[in-house]
Design a protein around this motif. Sequence first.
Motif, PDB file in Angstrom:
ATOM      1  N   ARG A  57       0.834  -1.207   0.000  1.00 29.24           N
ATOM      2  CA  ARG A  57       0.000   0.000   0.000  1.00 29.24           C
ATOM      3  C   ARG A  57       0.869   1.258   0.000  1.00 29.24           C
ATOM      4  O   ARG A  57       0.551   2.228  -0.667  1.00 29.24           O
ATOM      5  N   GLU A 100       0.321   7.877  -0.077  1.00 32.28           N
ATOM      6  CA  GLU A 100      -0.729   7.479   0.879  1.00 32.28           C
ATOM      7  C   GLU A 100      -0.902   8.516   2.003  1.00 32.28           C
ATOM      8  O   GLU A 100      -2.010   8.798   2.428  1.00 32.28           O
ATOM      9  N   SER A 156      -9.710   4.607  -5.469  1.00 29.70           N
ATOM     10  CA  SER A 156     -11.032   4.587  -6.094  1.00 29.70           C
ATOM     11  C   SER A 156     -11.670   5.966  -6.042  1.00 29.70           C
ATOM     12  O   SER A 156     -11.799   6.552  -4.976  1.00 29.70           O
ATOM     13  N   ASP A 160      -8.457  10.389  -1.232  1.00 28.14           N
ATOM     14  CA  ASP A 160      -9.257  10.738  -0.052  1.00 28.14           C
ATOM     15  C   ASP A 160      -8.383  10.397   1.145  1.00 28.14           C
ATOM     16  O   ASP A 160      -8.193   9.234   1.467  1.00 28.14           O
ATOM     17  N   LYS A 161      -7.825  11.432   1.778  1.00 27.68           N
ATOM     18  CA  LYS A 161      -6.822  11.186   2.808  1.00 27.68           C
ATOM     19  C   LYS A 161      -7.375  10.393   3.995  1.00 27.68           C
ATOM     20  O   LYS A 161      -6.712   9.500   4.499  1.00 27.68           O
ATOM     21  N   SER A 162      -8.576  10.729   4.442  1.00 30.54           N
ATOM     22  CA  SER A 162      -9.095  10.028   5.623  1.00 30.54           C
ATOM     23  C   SER A 162      -9.442   8.572   5.285  1.00 30.54           C
ATOM     24  O   SER A 162      -9.379   7.710   6.138  1.00 30.54           O
ATOM     25  N   ARG A 163      -9.778   8.313   4.036  1.00 29.23           N
ATOM     26  CA  ARG A 163     -10.094   6.940   3.638  1.00 29.23           C
ATOM     27  C   ARG A 163      -8.843   6.141   3.322  1.00 29.23           C
ATOM     28  O   ARG A 163      -8.708   4.988   3.693  1.00 29.23           O
ATOM     29  N   GLY A 164      -7.895   6.795   2.630  1.00 29.59           N
ATOM     30  CA  GLY A 164      -6.717   6.092   2.146  1.00 29.59           C
ATOM     31  C   GLY A 164      -7.044   5.303   0.899  1.00 29.59           C
ATOM     32  O   GLY A 164      -8.160   5.394   0.367  1.00 29.59           O
ATOM     33  N   SER A 165      -6.078   4.510   0.418  1.00 29.26           N
ATOM     34  CA  SER A 165      -6.347   3.680  -0.752  1.00 29.26           C
ATOM     35  C   SER A 165      -7.219   2.502  -0.334  1.00 29.26           C
ATOM     36  O   SER A 165      -7.284   2.156   0.841  1.00 29.26           O
ATOM     37  N   VAL A 166      -7.874   1.898  -1.326  1.00 32.14           N
ATOM     38  CA  VAL A 166      -8.881   0.866  -1.044  1.00 32.14           C
ATOM     39  C   VAL A 166      -8.357  -0.500  -1.491  1.00 32.14           C
ATOM     40  O   VAL A 166      -7.865  -0.642  -2.608  1.00 32.14           O
TER      41      VAL A 166
END
Lengths: 342, 358
Positions: A57, A100, A156, A160-166
Motif C-alpha cells: 500500500r 498514501e 477509487s 481521499d486522505k481520511s479513507r486512504g487507498s482501497v
Amino acid sequence: MMKRQHSWPLAVVILGFFLGATQVQSRPYFNDQAVPNKLEDVTAIELALKSHLERTREATVCITNGAGFGSGVIVSKDGLVMTAAHVTAGVNKKFTVIMEDGTEHEARSLGLDSSTDAALLQIIDVENLPFVEVEDNPESEITTKLGDWVYSIGHSGGFDKSRGSVVRLGRIVRLNNDASTFQSDCTLIGGDSGGPLFNMEGILVGIHSRVGKVVDQNMHVASYDFFKKDSAGLKKWDQMLDSEFMGNSRFAKRPRQGSGFMGIAVEETSEGLRVTDLDEAALAAKEGVEIGDLLLSINGDKYNKRAELASFMKKKAEGEKVTLKLVRAEETLEFTFRLEKR
Amino acid sequence: MKNLLITFGLMAGICPLSLAQGSLDSELRLNGKKTLEVFSAQKETIQNSSAVIYRGYKRVAYGVVMSKNGYILTKASELEDQPATTSEKAKRPAVKEVLPLSIRIGEDKVYKDIKVVKIDVTWDLALLKVDAEDLSPVDFIDSSELSQGTIVISNGATSRSERRVKVGVISANPREIQGPAPVVIGVMLDEKKAGLFIQSTTKDGAADEAGLLAGDQILRADMKTISNRDELIEVLMSKQPGDELKVVYVRKGEEVKCSLKLMARPTASRSRRMSRNDFMSGRFSRRRDSFPRVMQVDIPIDDKSCGGPLINLSGECLGLMIARANRAETFVIPAKELQKVYAGILSQEAQTDGNKSE
C-alpha cells in the motif's frame, strides 16, 4: 505379482507429483484448490494478504493532472511508477503524484503502449521512496494462473486522505492467450485505473486497466507485458524508459502529425541548409545547436530545400525522436532529441 | 486409499496446467456458490440473527436482531415509501397505496405487526420492534481495531426460508462520511460580506412556519454567532427532526428572536446528479453520505441488501451494513457506535414510558 503391477503406476505418479510440487514451491497451496475447503484455508488467504498489505500500500499512489484521477505503483526508490496508458494518455506530460500520507510529488509521463494499456511515469527529483520490486520474467516463467487469489489496491474515485487507498480481494477469473492481459473479480471503479494487483506472495502481477460491465470481471494489464519484446527484439520496458509512444489503439491517442516542434529556422545555401535562427526556449538550442551550423542530415536523410524540411516536419508529431547531423567549423556534430509540442 | 492418493496427485500436478487459459467458473469466484460453501457456520448466524424486511412482497432491506424480544435495527431510508419508477406508474396509474411492512427471521418466523420505535436520521437507522420471545440476537465485538484485509461476511441473496451470505474484506480506513445535514430549515441562503441572508423560504418549511422572510439576516443559531453558511450547517449537523432551533435574525435593523421546529431532509431531495462512477455502480443507496463514522468493506451488495449485520469468521457482529456507496465501496456502522445508538434509544423510550405511566 499383483503387488508389483500396482506399485509401478503409483511410483510414476508420485514422481510426477513431486516434480510438480517442486516447480510450484513458492505458490501458496490455496491457489491450487478449486475453492477453500476449510476455514483454515480462508484464514491462510487472509494472513497472506495482511502480511503484504502495508508494504504494497505504501508504494501505491494517486496520479492526477488536476482534471482526472488515476492510480499507480512505485517500482524503484527513485520514483519510477507503473501505471495505465489511459491514465497518462501521452508522453512527457506533467502530473502530480500523491502518496498514501498525502505528500505530493511532481512527475512526468514516460513512454506507453496504447494497445495493452501499459505506461511508465517518473517522479522528479525524489529519493528513497517506498517501492515494490517488479520481476522481469520471460514468458516461460509466467506464474499467474487462473484461479490465483489476488488483491487490488487503488485510489477509487480519487484521493481521499481520511479513507486512504482501497484494498479488494478476488481471484484471477480469465487469462487471455498472449498473457498480456487478464481479468480478476476484484471490484474496480474509476480512479483505480493504473493501480496495482498483487498475488498472495505480495508480487506485483498486474496494473488495473478497465472496469468490467459486470462487477466480477475487471481487466488488468499483466506486469509481464511491460517486459515483452517486440518483433525487432526491443524490450517494451526499455522503450518506455526512452519515452516511446507505442501502439495506436484506444487507450491513448497518438499526437497528430505536424504537431512536432524543432525550434530552428534555416536558409538555403549552395552547401545546403544553414541555421539562421533558434528558439532559445526550444530543445534544439538547449541541446547545443547554434546559429551558422550547416544541416548535414536529419534521421540520415539529406535536405537541400526549405520546402523539403517543411514537408518532413508536417509528418512529425510531438514526442518523436530526431537525430540532426551538423557541420560546425569543419567538425561534424550529432544531436538526438524528441520534438516538442508546436 | 492408494487410489485416492493417485487421484490427488494427478489433480495437484495437472489441474493448474489445464486451467492455464480460459475463464474461471462463476461458482468458483470470490462470491461464487461453491466458494461460499465453506462459510456454513457464518451462514447459520446470518440465518438466525438477521431479519428480512419486506414492503408488500418486495424486500427492501435486511435488519440486525438486537434482542430476544424482537428489537431490530435497520437502514431507515430504505423503509420510506419509494417513489414509483416510470414503468411502474404506467402499470398502476392512479393507485397510490403504501404497502405494509413485514419481517421474516430464521426459516419460518413471520411478523406482520411492526412498530417503528424510532428513526435516527444522523445514522440513518430505524429501530423496529416485533412481538417475539426467543430470537437469537447478534453477539457484538469491538471492530474499531480490526485491520484491513480481515475477511468479513454479510447477507447475500435470500429465499423465503433461507439466507445466503456474501464475503469480502475490510478495505479502507474507518472515518466520517461528510454530506448535507440530516435536517433542513427550509430556506435558500445568500452568503454576503455583511453576513448570511435568507434569499427565499420554502412554503410550509420550518423557517416559513416561524415567520422568517426573504431578506432577513441570520445572526445567531442556538446562541452561536452565524456569519456564513458553514457555521449554520455545523449547528444543524447534530440535530434531529423535531428538535428546536433558536434563531436570532435581523429585519429592518431590529433583532428578532424565534424558534424553528426542524424537519428531516427528504431522501429524494438528496443530489441525484450521477457521476461517471455512479453510472457503473448499479443500484447504490439513495442515502450514502452524512455518517459520523463508518468502516468500509468490498462486499458487492445492492441498495436493497443494506441494514443487515457484518460478521467475522467467528460469527461475531462487527456492525451494520448502512450503505452501498458505489461499485467498489460499502459502508458499515461499527458495532460500538451501533450499540450506543441502540442504548440511547432504549433509555429514551424507557423515560417516555415512565412519564406516560405517571
